[in-house]
Enzyme design. Structure first.
Site, PDB file in Angstrom:
ATOM      1  N   ASP A  94       0.794  -1.222   0.000  1.00 24.93           N
ATOM      2  CA  ASP A  94       0.000   0.000   0.000  1.00 24.93           C
ATOM      3  C   ASP A  94       0.826   1.271   0.000  1.00 24.93           C
ATOM      4  O   ASP A  94       0.428   2.285   0.566  1.00 24.93           O
ATOM      5  CB  ASP A  94      -0.874  -0.024   1.255  1.00 24.93           C
ATOM      6  CG  ASP A  94      -0.064  -0.326   2.510  1.00 24.93           C
ATOM      7  OD1 ASP A  94       1.166  -0.081   2.490  1.00 24.93           O
ATOM      8  OD2 ASP A  94      -0.639  -0.792   3.507  1.00 24.93           O
ATOM      9  N   GLU A 116      -0.389  -9.097  -1.041  1.00 23.64           N
ATOM     10  CA  GLU A 116      -1.065  -8.532   0.137  1.00 23.64           C
ATOM     11  C   GLU A 116      -2.252  -7.647  -0.307  1.00 23.64           C
ATOM     12  O   GLU A 116      -2.456  -6.530   0.163  1.00 23.64           O
ATOM     13  CB  GLU A 116      -0.101  -7.732   1.019  1.00 23.64           C
ATOM     14  CG  GLU A 116      -0.600  -7.507   2.435  1.00 23.64           C
ATOM     15  CD  GLU A 116       0.336  -6.599   3.240  1.00 23.64           C
ATOM     16  OE1 GLU A 116       0.346  -5.381   3.026  1.00 23.64           O
ATOM     17  OE2 GLU A 116       1.069  -7.135   4.099  1.00 23.64           O
ATOM     18  N   GLU A 130      -2.123   4.929   2.996  1.00 25.47           N
ATOM     19  CA  GLU A 130      -2.027   3.513   2.614  1.00 25.47           C
ATOM     20  C   GLU A 130      -3.372   2.918   2.182  1.00 25.47           C
ATOM     21  O   GLU A 130      -3.444   2.160   1.221  1.00 25.47           O
ATOM     22  CB  GLU A 130      -1.441   2.684   3.766  1.00 25.47           C
ATOM     23  CG  GLU A 130       0.029   2.963   4.047  1.00 25.47           C
ATOM     24  CD  GLU A 130       0.252   4.130   4.997  1.00 25.47           C
ATOM     25  OE1 GLU A 130      -0.715   4.865   5.298  1.00 25.47           O
ATOM     26  OE2 GLU A 130       1.409   4.309   5.434  1.00 25.47           O
ATOM     27  N   HIS A 204       5.111   4.779  14.126  1.00 29.26           N
ATOM     28  CA  HIS A 204       5.591   5.628  13.029  1.00 29.26           C
ATOM     29  C   HIS A 204       4.464   6.147  12.147  1.00 29.26           C
ATOM     30  O   HIS A 204       4.707   6.974  11.274  1.00 29.26           O
ATOM     31  CB  HIS A 204       6.577   4.848  12.159  1.00 29.26           C
ATOM     32  CG  HIS A 204       5.922   3.785  11.327  1.00 29.26           C
ATOM     33  ND1 HIS A 204       5.516   4.006  10.043  1.00 29.26           N
ATOM     34  CD2 HIS A 204       5.579   2.518  11.608  1.00 29.26           C
ATOM     35  CE1 HIS A 204       4.970   2.901   9.560  1.00 29.26           C
ATOM     36  NE2 HIS A 204       4.992   1.984  10.494  1.00 29.26           N
ATOM     37  N   ARG A 206       1.672   7.982  10.127  1.00 25.98           N
ATOM     38  CA  ARG A 206       1.418   9.404   9.883  1.00 25.98           C
ATOM     39  C   ARG A 206       0.279   9.937  10.762  1.00 25.98           C
ATOM     40  O   ARG A 206       0.354  11.040  11.287  1.00 25.98           O
ATOM     41  CB  ARG A 206       1.054   9.558   8.405  1.00 25.98           C
ATOM     42  CG  ARG A 206       1.017  10.929   7.859  1.00 25.98           C
ATOM     43  CD  ARG A 206       0.726  10.847   6.372  1.00 25.98           C
ATOM     44  NE  ARG A 206       1.879  10.384   5.625  1.00 25.98           N
ATOM     45  CZ  ARG A 206       2.693  11.186   4.929  1.00 25.98           C
ATOM     46  NH1 ARG A 206       2.460  12.466   4.877  1.00 25.98           N
ATOM     47  NH2 ARG A 206       3.722  10.710   4.287  1.00 25.98           N
ATOM     48  N   HIS A 237      11.690   5.067  14.431  1.00 25.59           N
ATOM     49  CA  HIS A 237      11.744   5.228  12.977  1.00 25.59           C
ATOM     50  C   HIS A 237      12.627   6.432  12.636  1.00 25.59           C
ATOM     51  O   HIS A 237      12.592   7.439  13.350  1.00 25.59           O
ATOM     52  CB  HIS A 237      10.322   5.470  12.471  1.00 25.59           C
ATOM     53  CG  HIS A 237      10.098   5.066  11.055  1.00 25.59           C
ATOM     54  ND1 HIS A 237      10.403   5.882  10.007  1.00 25.59           N
ATOM     55  CD2 HIS A 237       9.585   3.926  10.511  1.00 25.59           C
ATOM     56  CE1 HIS A 237      10.082   5.266   8.884  1.00 25.59           C
ATOM     57  NE2 HIS A 237       9.587   4.077   9.148  1.00 25.59           N
TER      58      HIS A 237
HETATM   59  N1  UDP Z   1      11.451  -3.582  11.560  1.00 21.72           N
HETATM   60  C1  UDP Z   1      12.853  -3.680  11.546  1.00 21.72           C
HETATM   61  N2  UDP Z   1      13.564  -2.890  12.405  1.00 21.72           N
HETATM   62  C2  UDP Z   1      13.002  -1.992  13.259  1.00 21.72           C
HETATM   63  C3  UDP Z   1      11.578  -1.887  13.255  1.00 21.72           C
HETATM   64  C4  UDP Z   1      10.840  -2.697  12.392  1.00 21.72           C
HETATM   65  O1  UDP Z   1      13.409  -4.476  10.788  1.00 21.72           O
HETATM   66  O2  UDP Z   1      13.708  -1.309  14.001  1.00 21.72           O
HETATM   67  C5  UDP Z   1      10.661  -4.410  10.626  1.00 21.72           C
HETATM   68  C6  UDP Z   1       9.547  -5.208  11.270  1.00 21.72           C
HETATM   69  O3  UDP Z   1       9.999  -6.476  11.662  1.00 21.72           O
HETATM   70  C7  UDP Z   1       8.498  -5.286  10.171  1.00 21.72           C
HETATM   71  C8  UDP Z   1       8.736  -4.048   9.362  1.00 21.72           C
HETATM   72  O4  UDP Z   1       9.995  -3.530   9.738  1.00 21.72           O
HETATM   73  O5  UDP Z   1       8.682  -6.396   9.331  1.00 21.72           O
HETATM   74  C9  UDP Z   1       7.640  -3.057   9.627  1.00 21.72           C
HETATM   75  O6  UDP Z   1       7.934  -1.855   9.055  1.00 21.72           O
HETATM   76  P1  UDP Z   1       7.131  -0.545   9.417  1.00 21.72           P
HETATM   77  O7  UDP Z   1       6.609  -0.656  10.812  1.00 21.72           O
HETATM   78  O8  UDP Z   1       8.028   0.579   9.065  1.00 21.72           O
HETATM   79  O9  UDP Z   1       5.956  -0.538   8.339  1.00 21.72           O
HETATM   80  P2  UDP Z   1       4.482  -1.146   8.311  1.00 21.72           P
HETATM   81  O10 UDP Z   1       4.589  -2.612   8.501  1.00 21.72           O
HETATM   82  O11 UDP Z   1       3.674  -0.471   9.361  1.00 21.72           O
HETATM   83  O12 UDP Z   1       4.008  -0.794   6.932  1.00 21.72           O
END
Ligand code: UDP
Length: 374
Positions: A94, A116, A130, A204, A206, A237
């Site tokens: 997304d 997904e 998203e 993180h 928005r 983040h």
């Molecule tokens: N993640 C990572 N290191 C960190 C924080 C998260 O590798 O310090 C990984 C986590 O395991 C997951 C992904 O990043 O697979 C999630 O990314 P994020 O939270 O940025 O995005 P979202 O999943 O909310 O789109």
């Protein structure tokens, strides 16, 4: 046959990585196009999963502007597809990269596979942008890889033809199960004292920037102060809108470690050792149940309702009182904790990528079509 994999953010990279090898084994030539939407986080994720991109976009856009970013991605991906046309394009999730990749391919009449597909919160402002990006991809994708039955249902409600939808599981489960045996213990875990419960915190989104993140920080501080037997690890983040707020509120609080983003093997090491997760991340909601770790979701809605229905996650928003009371219930009431931990992961079994490759082989390889028609 060339299949272009378009990915630019940390979660996309982690969720696309396991598809690369099965595609090659199925006889395709996968070509990884790194969009550069996330800078250092993307590089860190690519290193963690051992992928070297075949092509990097030029960049040059202002990533703080969603329109400038989307237009730049669309233009550069469009040019790549025009002059070096793949046979199909895969996008994931997304993001602006996913939307621009799908649209650029569609405008060049190249089949699009959406990994997904079908997640829906029902609110275009939450998560923003998203929810809109994934909805906009639906009418132009040709192959919809739904992680769950609920996602399949959402796609059907949007008018996607049933024969274009496959339930595959979420590819992040493939990645996390593979990583489970290859984790790397980060230094921050050395601070943990015997008997302490580890709480992993990430935020993180928005919608939570500003007030939301401030409220989460207040809840974390109160939790650490009231419970001397917990230690909170908070990989913040790298977005300045996030890390500046967090540093300001939690920079110097006992038993709270605000640290730079962890590499994936380190993050999974922390997740595996955690007692509880507080997070607004989509991917973390999907990964935590693989290690029996309950998740309190720092959002008002989720498009990952499967976790709530399965009882492995609870929506708590960002109100400090609500976060505190839900976290304390899990810290103090073993029965409540056991009810959330120890259930099956509703998001997949680790074989999603193999399924996707087999479906693409079935759908795209002409010899197979001929055989089937005969
Ligand atoms: N993640 C990572 N290191 C960190 C924080 C998260 O590798 O310090 C990984 C986590 O395991 C997951 C992904 O990043 O697979 C999630 O990314 P994020 O939270 O940025 O995005 P979202 O999943 O909310 O789109």
């Amino acid at each position: 046959m060339e299949i272009a994999i378009v990915a630019g953010t940390r979660p996309e990279i982690l969720k696309m990585a396991p598809i690369y090898r099965p595609l090659a084994l199925a006889g395709f030539s996968p070509v990884w196009i790194a969009t550069g939407q996330h800078g250092d986080l993307a590089t860190q994720a690519l290193n963690a999963v051992g992928i070297e991109a075949d092509m990097h976009l030029e960049g040059g856009w202002d990533a703080r502007s969603l329109t400038n970013l989307s237009a730049g991605l669309l233009d550069q991906l469009g040019r790549r597809f025009e002059y070096n046309r793949p046979d199909a394009v895969l996008v994931q999730g997304d993001t602006a990269s996913a939307y621009a990749g799908a649209l650029a391919a569609h405008l060049h009449r190249i089949p699009v596979g959406h990994i997904e597909a079908g997640l829906r919160s029902g609110d275009p402002n939450n998560p923003f942008p998203e929810e809109s990006f994934r909805r906009l991809i639906a009418p132009i994708a040709d192959f919809h890889f739904a992680p769950t039955r609920l996602a399949q249902k959402n796609l059907r409600l949007d008018g996607v033809k049933p024969r274009q939808i496959w339930i595959t599981g979420n590819t992040i489960i493939d990645t996390v199960l593979d990583m489970a045996g290859k984790t790397r213990r980060p230094e921050v875990l050395d601070a943990r004292q015997p008997g302490e419960k580890l709480v992993l915190l990430t935020t993180h989104r928005r919608e939570n920037w500003g007030e939301g993140i401030e409220a989460v920080c207040r809840a974390a501080k109160a939790l650490a102060e009231r419970h001397p037997d917990i230690r909170i690890v908070f990989p913040a983040h790298s977005n300045p809108r996030v890390c500046q707020t967090v540093d300001q509120h939690l920079g110097d609080v006992e038993r709270i470690h605000v640290i730079a983003p962890l590499s994936y093997p380190e993050f999974i090491a922390v997740l595996k050792e955690s007692y509880l997760v507080l997070s607004d991340s989509g991917g973390v909601q999907e990964e935590a149940p693989s290690f029996d770790v309950p998740v309190l979701v720092l959002r008002e809605t989720t498009e990952r309702k499967e976790a709530i229905d399965a009882g492995v996650a609870k929506l708590v928003g960002t109100d400090p009182d609500r976060i505190l009371s839900a976290a304390e219930q899990l810290l103090l009431d073993p029965k409540a904790y056991d009810e959330m931990a120890g259930r099956n992961n509703p998001f997949g079994d680790g074989k999603a990528s193999e399924r996707i490759a087999a479906i693409l082989q079935d759908q795209l390889v002409p010899a197979h079509d001929v055989k089937q028609a005969g």
